[in-house]
Design an enzyme around this catalytic site. Structure first.
Site, PDB file in Angstrom:
ATOM      1  CE  LYS A  11      -2.990  -2.336   3.297  1.00 47.49           C
ATOM      2  NZ  LYS A  11      -3.449  -2.268   4.720  1.00 47.49           N
ATOM      3  N   GLY A  12       2.104   1.132   0.435  1.00 47.42           N
ATOM      4  CA  GLY A  12       2.911   2.308   0.729  1.00 47.42           C
ATOM      5  C   GLY A  12       3.130   3.261  -0.432  1.00 47.42           C
ATOM      6  CD  GLU A  36       8.064  -1.102  -3.363  1.00 44.00           C
ATOM      7  OE1 GLU A  36       7.350  -0.351  -2.683  1.00 44.00           O
ATOM      8  OE2 GLU A  36       8.169  -2.321  -3.145  1.00 44.00           O
ATOM      9  CG  ASP A  37       6.630   2.713   0.182  1.00 39.83           C
ATOM     10  OD1 ASP A  37       7.062   1.688  -0.390  1.00 39.83           O
ATOM     11  OD2 ASP A  37       6.064   2.667   1.282  1.00 39.83           O
ATOM     12  CG  ASP A  82      14.701  -1.876   4.756  1.00 43.52           C
ATOM     13  OD1 ASP A  82      14.322  -0.999   5.521  1.00 43.52           O
ATOM     14  OD2 ASP A  82      15.452  -2.802   5.106  1.00 43.52           O
ATOM     15  CG  PHE A 111      10.401   3.109  12.140  1.00 46.51           C
ATOM     16  CD1 PHE A 111       9.303   3.463  11.364  1.00 46.51           C
ATOM     17  CD2 PHE A 111      10.421   1.854  12.719  1.00 46.51           C
ATOM     18  CE1 PHE A 111       8.247   2.595  11.165  1.00 46.51           C
ATOM     19  CE2 PHE A 111       9.365   0.963  12.528  1.00 46.51           C
ATOM     20  CZ  PHE A 111       8.274   1.341  11.750  1.00 46.51           C
ATOM     21  CG  ASP A 157       2.570   0.915   7.635  1.00 48.66           C
ATOM     22  OD1 ASP A 157       3.515   0.673   6.853  1.00 48.66           O
ATOM     23  OD2 ASP A 157       2.063   0.047   8.366  1.00 48.66           O
ATOM     24  NE  ARG A 164      -0.578   1.978   5.062  1.00 48.01           N
ATOM     25  CZ  ARG A 164       0.447   1.160   4.770  1.00 48.01           C
ATOM     26  NH1 ARG A 164       1.454   1.593   4.062  1.00 48.01           N
ATOM     27  NH2 ARG A 164       0.446  -0.093   5.195  1.00 48.01           N
TER      28      ARG A 164
END
Ligand code: PRP
Length: 185
Positions: A44-45, A101-102, A105, A154, A161, A167
């Site tokens: 969802k990001g 993509e958001d 990582d 973070f 989120d 979000r």
């Protein structure tokens, strides 16, 4: 500023400049292709980034969505990518897919997805991320388009989120450590 945000990492103004730059790069790179350009939103990001980016691309563009996961309840990738919602279109050989993509990582999600979509028959598969955390890589991966490289913090907001919250914040912020440390993360 939201009470759970320690500090803003990327402001609304900075995000606007990033989306404008990347949209211009995409326009430049795909303008001579006769294939259909399909932005693939990884739910969802990526919803917020994709929504802003697609409005700034001037080429004809189509959209699609996939839902994948490689995380359990914690913050470490499980290393296995599960596809919960796949692309169903039958014309992948006519498509330039650009995965949106958001954040990258470990790199596990995108390196898997690129191979998966190539094997499914896409004409071409490229990747675009708003945020990149190269210090967290477990597999080598370099995106074709990148908004900005960030430190290992973070981050929340602008689609990202913590436990499904935050979000909708219009900026990317750093979550206060006491929020996740109090829950044993
Ligand atoms: C995030 C992000 C990527 C993936 C990146 O999704 O949107 O899909 O993790 O991590 P990796 O590079 O280590 O593979 P997440 O599983 O948090 O789901 P969400 O977008 O629904 O929040």
């Amino acid at each position: 500023m939201n009470e759970f945000v320690d500090r803003i990492l990327i402001s609304e103004e900075e995000i606007d400049k990033i989306t404008t730059r990347i949209a211009a790069e995409i326009d430049r790179d795909y303008k001579n292709s006769e294939k259909r350009l399909v932005l693939v939103c990884i739910l969802k990001g990526s919803i917020v980034f994709m929504g802003d980016l697609m409005k700034k691309i001037t080429l004809p563009v189509e959209i699609d969505c996939m839902k994948v996961s490689s995380y359990g309840r914690g913050t470490e990738s499980s290393g296995t990518v599960h596809i919960h919602l796949d692309l169903l279109r039958p014309d992948l050989e006519d498509c330039n897919l650009l995965i949106i993509e958001d954040i990258i990582d470990s790199g596990i999600t995108l390196s898997y997805l690129v191979k998966y979509l190539e094997n499914k028959g896409a004409h071409n598969v490229k990747t675009c991320t708003l945020l990149d955390k190269p210090s967290r890589r477990k597999v080598e991966f370099v995106p074709d388009y990148c908004g900005t490289v960030i430190p290992d913090e973070f981050v929340i907001g602008y689609g990202l989120d913590y436990d499904e919250r935050f979000r909708a914040l219009p900026y990317v912020g750093i979550l206060k450590p006491e929020v996740y440390s109090s829950l044993g993360e």
